[in-house]
Design a protein around this motif. Sequence first.
Motif, PDB file in Angstrom:
ATOM      1  N   UNK A 191       0.834  -1.213   0.000  1.00  0.00           N
ATOM      2  CA  UNK A 191       0.000   0.000   0.000  1.00  0.00           C
ATOM      3  C   UNK A 191       0.859   1.249   0.000  1.00  0.00           C
ATOM      4  N   UNK A 192       1.869   1.293   0.882  1.00  0.00           N
ATOM      5  CA  UNK A 192       2.790   2.440   0.908  1.00  0.00           C
ATOM      6  C   UNK A 192       3.474   2.596  -0.442  1.00  0.00           C
ATOM      7  N   UNK A 193       3.872   1.452  -1.006  1.00  0.00           N
ATOM      8  CA  UNK A 193       4.629   1.486  -2.260  1.00  0.00           C
ATOM      9  C   UNK A 193       3.766   1.978  -3.423  1.00  0.00           C
ATOM     10  N   UNK A 194       2.605   1.336  -3.604  1.00  0.00           N
ATOM     11  CA  UNK A 194       1.770   1.691  -4.765  1.00  0.00           C
ATOM     12  C   UNK A 194       1.069   3.039  -4.557  1.00  0.00           C
ATOM     13  N   UNK A 195       0.693   3.330  -3.307  1.00  0.00           N
ATOM     14  CA  UNK A 195      -0.061   4.566  -3.042  1.00  0.00           C
ATOM     15  C   UNK A 195       0.820   5.797  -2.969  1.00  0.00           C
ATOM     16  N   UNK A 196       2.092   5.623  -2.587  1.00  0.00           N
ATOM     17  CA  UNK A 196       2.927   6.808  -2.385  1.00  0.00           C
ATOM     18  C   UNK A 196       4.320   6.659  -2.991  1.00  0.00           C
ATOM     19  N   UNK A 197       5.151   5.776  -2.422  1.00  0.00           N
ATOM     20  CA  UNK A 197       6.589   5.761  -2.758  1.00  0.00           C
ATOM     21  C   UNK A 197       6.821   5.703  -4.269  1.00  0.00           C
ATOM     22  N   UNK A 198       6.040   4.846  -4.953  1.00  0.00           N
ATOM     23  CA  UNK A 198       6.270   4.683  -6.386  1.00  0.00           C
ATOM     24  C   UNK A 198       6.039   6.000  -7.143  1.00  0.00           C
ATOM     25  N   UNK A 199       5.134   6.823  -6.602  1.00  0.00           N
ATOM     26  CA  UNK A 199       4.865   8.112  -7.259  1.00  0.00           C
ATOM     27  C   UNK A 199       5.929   9.158  -6.930  1.00  0.00           C
TER      28      UNK A 199
END
Length: 333
Positions: A17-25
């Motif tokens: 969730x952290x990765x797809x929702x924030x970090x990746x962006x």
Amino acid sequence: MQRVFSGIQPSGIPTLGNYLGAIRNWVPMMADHDCIYCVVDLHAITQPFDPKTLATQTREMAAALIACGVDPDRCTLFVQSHVHAHTRLAWIFNCVARIGWLNRMTQFKDKAGKDRENAGAGLYVYPNLMAADIHAYHATRVPVGEDQKQHLELANDIGEKFNHDYGVDFFPHIEPMIQGVAARVMSLRDGTKKMSKSDPSDQSRINLTDDSDTVALKIRRAKTDAEPLPSEMAGLDARPEARNLVGMLAAITGQAPADVLREHAGQGFGTFKNTLADALVAHLSPIQSEMQRLLADPAAVDAALRKGADRAAAIAEPIVTKAEELVGFLPRR
Ligand code: TYM
């Protein structure tokens, strides 16, 4: 160039969730923004935590960010407690924000639970510190997941009230950047609850460090229903768990959810879950190896964070000193 600020708590291993929702962006924004990314350890102590592991978790979170593509040479990556400007501005904001505003924060209600009288005062004023994180840099864009939207609205209310009270146009308007199908990745056990690093059940989330077998097992055990996948998005309306898995595959493969459905319509979850697990494993394994490589040399991670803190302080210090001057504090000479 617009300035970007975002943060993540070192309260556990980052989730999908952290990765797809924030970090990746966060990663593509480094190409055309002045990006400041922060591991927010001051926020992490607002809820139960272990002082023996906080420092390690903070370093691991920084390594995870770097492994995901957050390049400390192309952005400012640092630890919140290393830059004192945050707490200085947060105190001023404690005096600007109204209790009524804080009382409306749904995340405080969720995290404090039923025994609200016994919640830490830090948890209550947490959104004021978050507003200070952003405003200390005059940042205007904040890439986050959906769950942070209300906090960003509050940060704008605080900035506007400060400007109004002191008759200045000092803190700019913040634009939340909540992107894509994965702005809200849900728990694998309950499609109505967000996936969270602090959920007591490890089966509810994919951790970025989960090995291939664990990812496959968690996806296979994820709650679903007995129906095959529909061909249209409307067919997912009352099926939050199915919608979540479709959204995950869409996000990880860069497709629209409607295209995922077109490709997999009529499939049962047995087959679909295998496809999803394979896609997740393929995407996450290079991140995991890179994280392990980075953590083999903790001093190098710490050195990158020290450089980041120096750069962050150089930006925040004059802004927060100016805010203190506007409030009317006697300057230290
Ligand atoms: P935190 O540590 O809970 O989460 C970090 C980022 O991950 C996003 N996120 C999710 N996105 C999609 N689906 C999910 N299930 C999911 N879970 C988490 C969050 O929205 C966030 O973007 N208060 C913040 C940290 C913070 C901050 C800031 C953020 C402190 N100061 C200033 C932006 C600007 C937090 O607890 O994030």
